[in-house]
Write an enzyme that holds these catalytic residues in place. Structure first.
Site, PDB file in Angstrom:
ATOM      1  N   GLU A   1     -27.130 -62.756  20.205  1.00 30.85           N
ATOM      2  CA  GLU A   1     -27.632 -62.126  21.437  1.00 30.85           C
ATOM      3  C   GLU A   1     -26.483 -61.333  22.086  1.00 30.85           C
ATOM      4  O   GLU A   1     -25.329 -61.754  22.023  1.00 30.85           O
ATOM      5  CB  GLU A   1     -28.072 -63.259  22.387  1.00 30.85           C
ATOM      6  CG  GLU A   1     -28.427 -62.821  23.801  1.00 30.85           C
ATOM      7  CD  GLU A   1     -28.594 -64.028  24.763  1.00 30.85           C
ATOM      8  OE1 GLU A   1     -27.858 -65.034  24.614  1.00 30.85           O
ATOM      9  OE2 GLU A   1     -29.450 -63.947  25.651  1.00 30.85           O
TER      10      GLU A   1
ATOM     11  N   ASN B   1     -32.881 -57.696  28.094  1.00 20.77           N
ATOM     12  CA  ASN B   1     -32.076 -58.378  27.090  1.00 20.77           C
ATOM     13  C   ASN B   1     -32.874 -58.252  25.784  1.00 20.77           C
ATOM     14  O   ASN B   1     -33.908 -58.904  25.618  1.00 20.77           O
ATOM     15  CB  ASN B   1     -31.884 -59.840  27.502  1.00 20.77           C
ATOM     16  CG  ASN B   1     -30.906 -60.567  26.614  1.00 20.77           C
ATOM     17  OD1 ASN B   1     -30.610 -60.133  25.516  1.00 20.77           O
ATOM     18  ND2 ASN B   1     -30.398 -61.689  27.107  1.00 20.77           N
TER      19      ASN B   1
ATOM     20  N   CYS C   1     -32.168 -66.454  22.330  1.00 19.96           N
ATOM     21  CA  CYS C   1     -31.513 -67.576  22.992  1.00 19.96           C
ATOM     22  C   CYS C   1     -32.462 -68.554  23.673  1.00 19.96           C
ATOM     23  O   CYS C   1     -33.111 -69.339  23.020  1.00 19.96           O
ATOM     24  CB  CYS C   1     -30.445 -67.078  23.959  1.00 19.96           C
ATOM     25  SG  CYS C   1     -29.323 -68.430  24.407  1.00 19.96           S
TER      26      CYS C   1
ATOM     27  N   LYS D   1     -36.320 -60.122  25.594  1.00 16.65           N
ATOM     28  CA  LYS D   1     -36.300 -61.554  25.919  1.00 16.65           C
ATOM     29  C   LYS D   1     -37.269 -61.903  27.054  1.00 16.65           C
ATOM     30  O   LYS D   1     -37.186 -61.324  28.148  1.00 16.65           O
ATOM     31  CB  LYS D   1     -34.872 -61.948  26.302  1.00 16.65           C
ATOM     32  CG  LYS D   1     -34.648 -63.437  26.546  1.00 16.65           C
ATOM     33  CD  LYS D   1     -33.157 -63.683  26.773  1.00 16.65           C
ATOM     34  CE  LYS D   1     -32.792 -65.136  26.955  1.00 16.65           C
ATOM     35  NZ  LYS D   1     -31.325 -65.311  27.113  1.00 16.65           N
TER      36      LYS D   1
ATOM     37  N   ASN E   1     -26.289 -67.161  23.121  1.00 15.10           N
ATOM     38  CA  ASN E   1     -25.017 -67.432  23.812  1.00 15.10           C
ATOM     39  C   ASN E   1     -25.262 -68.690  24.624  1.00 15.10           C
ATOM     40  O   ASN E   1     -25.887 -68.646  25.686  1.00 15.10           O
ATOM     41  CB  ASN E   1     -24.663 -66.317  24.805  1.00 15.10           C
ATOM     42  CG  ASN E   1     -24.149 -65.057  24.151  1.00 15.10           C
ATOM     43  OD1 ASN E   1     -22.947 -64.836  24.047  1.00 15.10           O
ATOM     44  ND2 ASN E   1     -25.066 -64.201  23.733  1.00 15.10           N
TER      45      ASN E   1
ATOM     46  N   GLU F   1     -28.770 -64.189  34.356  1.00 13.55           N
ATOM     47  CA  GLU F   1     -29.647 -63.288  33.582  1.00 13.55           C
ATOM     48  C   GLU F   1     -30.777 -62.719  34.446  1.00 13.55           C
ATOM     49  O   GLU F   1     -31.209 -61.595  34.258  1.00 13.55           O
ATOM     50  CB  GLU F   1     -30.218 -64.009  32.361  1.00 13.55           C
ATOM     51  CG  GLU F   1     -29.187 -64.182  31.270  1.00 13.55           C
ATOM     52  CD  GLU F   1     -29.811 -64.541  29.943  1.00 13.55           C
ATOM     53  OE1 GLU F   1     -30.695 -63.826  29.469  1.00 13.55           O
ATOM     54  OE2 GLU F   1     -29.400 -65.566  29.377  1.00 13.55           O
TER      55      GLU F   1
HETATM   56  N1  CDV Z   1     -28.250 -66.978  26.893  1.00 15.51           N
HETATM   57  C1  CDV Z   1     -29.055 -68.014  27.140  1.00 15.51           C
HETATM   58  O1  CDV Z   1     -30.267 -67.852  27.210  1.00 15.51           O
HETATM   59  N2  CDV Z   1     -28.492 -69.238  27.317  1.00 15.51           N
HETATM   60  C2  CDV Z   1     -29.244 -70.393  27.670  1.00 15.51           C
HETATM   61  C3  CDV Z   1     -28.502 -71.355  28.544  1.00 15.51           C
HETATM   62  C4  CDV Z   1     -27.833 -70.739  29.653  1.00 15.51           C
HETATM   63  C5  CDV Z   1     -29.485 -72.393  29.074  1.00 15.51           C
HETATM   64  C6  CDV Z   1     -29.738 -71.186  26.470  1.00 15.51           C
HETATM   65  O2  CDV Z   1     -30.896 -71.587  26.479  1.00 15.51           O
HETATM   66  O3  CDV Z   1     -28.959 -71.467  25.564  1.00 15.51           O
END
Ligand code: CDV
Length: 311
Positions: free
Chosen positions: A47, A110, A172, A127, A197, A146
């Site tokens: 990501e 995103n 993510c 996203k 991430n 975010e």
């Molecule tokens: N980049 C993300 O979406 N990270 C989220 C954390 C922050 C909860 C994740 O679900 O890994």
């Protein structure tokens, strides 16, 4: 019958705030070359793979915010990645911050794309599940903003027929939500690509306990098994600008078994020979959706956003 794809995840170690795109793209091309040497046909990158994970900071200067976004894909600095991949005959998934002109206004998402082995963008995903907050939370050394920098994705969860299979994407936090996989599985997904991430050092002040790595694995393994799909998940890992990010990039089979996993928190390629048809057994038996699902009983899933206790 078997339909094999040599699949790879290109985990990336930290990217510094000052690293320019060209430096990052050089690292990505190095990972592509290693993928080629292993016979990989498709590589999943993380990501927001061209920059540091900037939502950890409270940024107000519009020019600074925009410096993390891509107004075009590929652009002058990211094009070498597309050219290298197409020269090597490798397709890829990659995430980036998208600056779009849409509905008469500037919009920020995103985003992730699938690029085929000839360098053509065949799919785009934005996203849907944006974690964290829209403004800074007091007492935190590292934020997760975010909701400040992105709008929720507006493209749903499509799938594409590419690379010899039916391929979908998420990003993510999406991987923690069962709806993500199910919507793709209902379109026949055979492979779901995920870049992420995930920090693990916000214990006590954020969404985490000591089980961050376990919950990551649990989500991917359950998502793969319950939807009879492969999942290829690539991390941005290591200590990035003071924030510790998990690695654990992995490829999970439709059985829920992990078939490849990163062992470092740096740039690392993992790969596996995957049979798109491996999910068929589950799709014909225990997860034969058409035979066993009862959508008439699932109405609340789409009607209700959060729990309402009525008893
Ligand atoms: N980049 C993300 O979406 N990270 C989220 C954390 C922050 C909860 C994740 O679900 O890994």
């Amino acid at each position: 019958m078997s339909r094999f794809i040599n699949l790879a995840c290109a985990q990336m170690g930290p990217i510094a705030r000052d690293d320019d795109r060209s430096t990052v793209v050089r690292r990505q091309i190095e990972l592509l070359r290693e993928a080629k040497s292993r016979g990989a046909e498709f590589v999943v990158f993380p990501e927001l793979a061209f920059t540091t994970f900037f939502p950890r900071w409270v940024l107000d200067d519009p020019a600074e915010i925009d410096s993390f976004f891509e107004p075009e894909m590929p652009g002058p600095e990211t094009r070498p990645l597309f050219e290298a991949a197409s020269d090597l005959g490798i397709g890829f998934y990659i995430g980036y911050a998208e600056l779009a002109q849409e509905d008469g206004r500037t919009r920020r998402f995103n985003t992730a794309i699938i690029v085929d082995a000839r360098g053509r963008i065949v799919g785009k995903y934005r996203k849907v599940h944006l974690p964290g907050h829209a403004g800074p939370v007091e007492g935190r050394t590292s934020q997760h903003l975010e909701k400040r920098y992105f709008e929720p994705g507006n493209l749903g969860f499509p799938v594409w027929r590419t690379m010899g299979g039916v391929v979908g994407m998420c990003i993510c936090n999406d991987r923690r939500w069962p709806e993500t996989y199910r919507v793709m599985a209902l379109q026949g997904a055979e492979l779901v690509c995920v870049g992420y991430n995930t920090p693990d050092d916000h214990t006590g002040v954020f969404d985490f306990d000591q089980l961050t790595g376990f919950h990551h694995q649990l989500s991917l393994q359950a998502g793969a098994y319950q939807n009879a799909t492969w999942i290829a998940a690539a991390a941005k890992a290591g200590c990035e600008e003071g924030s510790n990010m998990i690695g654990l990039s992995m490829i999970v089979a439709p059985s829920g078994q992990i078939v490849a996993m990163a062992s470092t928190t740096g740039d690392e390629l993992i790969s596996a020979k995957c049979d798109f048809d491996m999910g068929t057994l589950y799709k014909r038996t225990i997860f034969d959706f058409a035979r066993h699902r009862e959508p008439s009983q699932y109405g609340l899933i789409v009607e209700r956003k959060g729990p309402v206790v009525e008893v």
